[in-house]
Write an enzyme that holds these catalytic residues in place. Structure first.
Site, PDB file in Angstrom:
ATOM      1  N   ASP A  41      93.220  27.178   6.848  1.00  0.00           N
ATOM      2  CA  ASP A  41      94.290  27.744   6.005  1.00  0.00           C
ATOM      3  C   ASP A  41      94.668  29.134   6.529  1.00  0.00           C
ATOM      4  OD1 ASP A  41      91.895  29.008   5.287  1.00  0.00           O
ATOM      5  OD2 ASP A  41      92.441  29.187   3.170  1.00  0.00           O
ATOM      6  N   ASP A  46      90.760  32.692  10.106  1.00  0.00           N
ATOM      7  CA  ASP A  46      91.004  31.338  10.650  1.00  0.00           C
ATOM      8  C   ASP A  46      91.691  31.471  12.014  1.00  0.00           C
ATOM      9  OD1 ASP A  46      91.000  29.361   7.924  1.00  0.00           O
ATOM     10  OD2 ASP A  46      91.611  31.422   7.577  1.00  0.00           O
ATOM     11  N   ASN A  70      94.501  30.216   1.588  1.00  0.00           N
ATOM     12  CA  ASN A  70      94.846  31.641   1.613  1.00  0.00           C
ATOM     13  C   ASN A  70      96.303  31.863   1.228  1.00  0.00           C
ATOM     14  OD1 ASN A  70      92.348  32.643   2.503  1.00  0.00           O
ATOM     15  ND2 ASN A  70      92.828  32.127   4.627  1.00  0.00           N
ATOM     16  N   THR A 155      87.603  25.563   7.665  1.00  0.00           N
ATOM     17  CA  THR A 155      87.529  27.002   7.357  1.00  0.00           C
ATOM     18  C   THR A 155      88.462  27.367   6.203  1.00  0.00           C
ATOM     19  OG1 THR A 155      89.155  27.486   9.080  1.00  0.00           O
ATOM     20  CG2 THR A 155      86.829  27.640   9.703  1.00  0.00           C
ATOM     21  N   PHE A 196      85.500  31.911  -2.021  1.00  0.00           N
ATOM     22  CA  PHE A 196      86.876  31.445  -2.172  1.00  0.00           C
ATOM     23  C   PHE A 196      87.094  29.973  -1.777  1.00  0.00           C
ATOM     24  CE2 PHE A 196      91.183  30.891  -0.388  1.00  0.00           C
ATOM     25  CZ  PHE A 196      91.943  31.183  -1.504  1.00  0.00           C
ATOM     26  N   ASN A 197      86.675  29.570  -0.577  1.00  0.00           N
ATOM     27  CA  ASN A 197      87.007  28.220  -0.102  1.00  0.00           C
ATOM     28  C   ASN A 197      86.457  27.137  -1.026  1.00  0.00           C
ATOM     29  OD1 ASN A 197      88.352  29.207   2.125  1.00  0.00           O
ATOM     30  ND2 ASN A 197      86.615  28.950   3.526  1.00  0.00           N
ATOM     31  N   HIS A 270      84.788  35.849   8.874  1.00  0.00           N
ATOM     32  CA  HIS A 270      84.069  34.697   8.331  1.00  0.00           C
ATOM     33  C   HIS A 270      84.219  33.433   9.193  1.00  0.00           C
ATOM     34  CE1 HIS A 270      83.980  36.892   4.453  1.00  0.00           C
ATOM     35  NE2 HIS A 270      85.256  37.140   4.664  1.00  0.00           N
ATOM     36  N   ASP A 271      85.472  33.001   9.357  1.00  0.00           N
ATOM     37  CA  ASP A 271      85.716  31.650   9.875  1.00  0.00           C
ATOM     38  C   ASP A 271      85.294  31.478  11.331  1.00  0.00           C
ATOM     39  OD1 ASP A 271      86.687  31.037   7.400  1.00  0.00           O
ATOM     40  OD2 ASP A 271      88.794  31.289   7.948  1.00  0.00           O
TER      41      ASP A 271
HETATM   42  C1  BDR Z   1      87.105  32.541   3.237  1.00  0.00           C
HETATM   43  O1  BDR Z   1      88.239  32.699   2.385  1.00  0.00           O
HETATM   44  C2  BDR Z   1      89.380  33.010   3.134  1.00  0.00           C
HETATM   45  O2  BDR Z   1      90.041  34.108   2.583  1.00  0.00           O
HETATM   46  C3  BDR Z   1      88.928  33.264   4.555  1.00  0.00           C
HETATM   47  O3  BDR Z   1      89.894  32.774   5.459  1.00  0.00           O
HETATM   48  C4  BDR Z   1      87.628  32.524   4.656  1.00  0.00           C
HETATM   49  O4  BDR Z   1      87.817  31.191   5.057  1.00  0.00           O
HETATM   50  C5  BDR Z   1      86.121  33.641   2.941  1.00  0.00           C
HETATM   51  O5  BDR Z   1      85.687  33.539   1.615  1.00  0.00           O
HETATM   52 CA    CA Z   2      89.950  30.427   5.932  1.00  0.00          CA
END
Ligand code: BDR
Ligand code: CA
Length: 341
Positions: A41, A46, A70, A155, A196-197, A270-271
Site C-alpha cells: 500500500d 513500501d 496508507n 507490507t 496499523f496493517n 518498517h516494510d
Molecule cells: C505499517 O503501516 C504503514 O503505515 C507502513 O507502510 C507500514 O506498512 C507500519 O505500521
Molecule cells: Ca505499508
C-alpha cells in the site's frame, strides 16, 4: 525531545524450546533467485521495500499487487507505478486489488504518509499502467506460473492475501512462505494495542495466520529498531545518481511523523525489513510462536496476541521477529540504493 538512541534491546525469550517448532528457514526459501510477490500500500516504506527488492539479483519480483491502506487504492496503485518508473522497471506487472477491508470501511494514514500516501519529493510520472486484473487473481496467476515455490511479501493490510487464499486455494501449495510486515508483541502504533496493517483488516490477518502456510511476522518490535538516523539518511541521499536523492527525501518526510510521535531524529523503514530478512539470513532474530489475531476487543481489535512465554501450549504458527541488526540493515539498504545508476 529528539534522540538517536534506538528503543531498548530486542525481545528476549524465556523457557525451553517450543514443542513442534516450525522448520527454520521456511521451506522453499533457499531457491535463488527467489520468486516473490509484493503486496503493498505504498507508502514511503513500501516504496523503499520495492526499490530494495528490485535491486537484488537474488530476488525475482513476479508482480506487485496493491491494496487500500496508507491511502486509497487508486493512490497506492499509482504510487507503485511511479516507484517502478523511478526504478526503471515498468516491465513489472502491477495489479490493483481490494479497495477496502473484508469488513467495514477503509481507514487510511494521512497523519503518517500525507494525503497522497507518499508526500515529499515528486516521484516520476508512471510509464506503465496497472493490468486490468483483480490483484488476488493476478497473484494466483503469477504463483501458478512460477518455476519454484513463491514467497509473498505483504507490507500493507492483508486483504488481498486473504482473498487469494480463499478464492484461489489451488495455489496454496505453491506459496512457500509469507513474510509480512505487521503486528507487534508489545506496543501498537495506530491504537495502544494494534499495529496499523493488522488493525485495518484483522479478519484478513486471521485468515492469513491460520492458513497453515509458514508466516514470518516482522512487527513493530523489530521495525522500531530498524531506524535510519539522520546522518545515515544523508549518506543514503548521496548514494546512487537518481534514486538516492528521492529516497532521502521520502525518508525525511517519513521522519517527521516519527520525530513528532517518538522523538526520534531518524525513521524506521518498517516494510523494507521484510525484504532484507529474505536476503540476509540472521539479520532478523525470530522465534517460532503462536500468534492469534484479536478481531473483537473493545480496546484491542487488531492486536497480534503473541504467546511469547508459551503459556497456551498451542503449536507455533509463525516465526515472530524479535530483534534486528540495525547497522547491517542500513548498510544493505544503502548498497541497494547505490546500485541504481
Ligand atoms: C505499517 O503501516 C504503514 O503505515 C507502513 O507502510 C507500514 O506498512 C507500519 O505500521
Ligand atoms: Ca505499508
Amino acid at each position: 525531545m529528539s534522540g538517536t538512541a534506538a528503543p531498548g534491546p530486542g525481545i528476549e525469550l524465556v523457557g525451553g524450546p517450543t514443542p513442534g517448532a516450525l522448520p527454520e528457514p521456511p521451506r522453499g526459501t533457499s531457491e535463488r533467485p527467489l520468486p516473490i510477490v509484493m503486496d503493498c500500500d505504498p507508502g514511503h516504506d513500501d516504496a523503499v521495500a520495492i526499490l530494495l527488492a528490485l535491486s537484488r539479483p537474488d530476488l525475482r519480483v513476479l508482480g506487485i499487487s496493491t491494496v487500500g491502506g496508507n491511502a486509497v487504492l487508486e493512490r497506492t496503485t499509482e504510487t507503485a507505478l511511479r516507484v517502478l518508473a523511478l526504478a526503471g522497471r515498468p516491465d513489472v506487472e502491477v495489479a490493483a486489488g481490494a479497495a477496502h477491508p473484508l469488513e467495514g470501511p477503509l481507514h487510511t494514514a494521512p497523519h503518517v504518509h500525507g494525503e497522497s500516501g507518499i508526500e515529499g519529493p515528486a516521484l516520476p510520472e508512471p510509464v506503465s499502467a496497472a493490468i486490468g486484473e483483480f490483484a488476488p487473481a493476478a497473484m494466483a496467476r503469477w504463483i501458478a506460473a512460477a518455476d519454484a515455490p513463491v514467497v509473498l511479501v505483504p507490507t500493507g493490510p492483508l486483504t488481498n492475501v486473504a482473498l487469494l487464499l480463499e478464492e484461489h486455494p489451488s495455489v496454496r501449495d505453491r506459496i512457500a512462505h509469507i513474510c509480512l510486515m505487521g503486528g507487534s508483541i508489545t506496543e501498537g502504533n495506530i491504537t495502544p494495542a494494534a499495529e496499523f496493517n493488522i488493525w485495518v483488516d484483522p479478519e484478513a490477518a486471521e485468515i492469513v495466520f491460520d492458513a497453515g502456510i509458514p508466516v514470518t511476522m516482522i512487527g513493530l518490535d523489530v521495525t522500531h529498531r530498524s531506524i535510519v538516523w539522520e546522518p545515515e539518511r544523508e549518506a543514503l541521499s548521496r548514494a546512487g545518481d537518481r534514486v538516492g536523492p528521492v529516497v532521502g527525501g521520502l525518508l525525511a518526510f517519513f521522519q517527521e511523523f516519527h520525530e513528532r510521535t517518538y522523538g526520534w531524529a531518524g525513521t524506521p523503514i518498517h516494510d523494507a525489513v521484510t525484504v532484507a530478512h529474505l536476503v540476509e539470513p540472521g539479520l532478523v532474530r525470530t522465534a517460532a510462536l503462536d500468534v492469534r489475531i484479536e478481531t473483537q476487543g473493545r480496546y484491542t481489535r487488531g492486536r497480534t496476541v503473541v504467546d511469547l512465554r508459551r503459556v497456551t501450549g498451542r503449536p507455533p504458527n509463525a516465526h515472530v521477529g524479535l530483534d534486528i541488526d540495525r547497522e547491517r540493515f542500513v548498510t544493505l539498504l544503502t548498497e541497494a540504493i547505490r546500485s541504481y545508476r
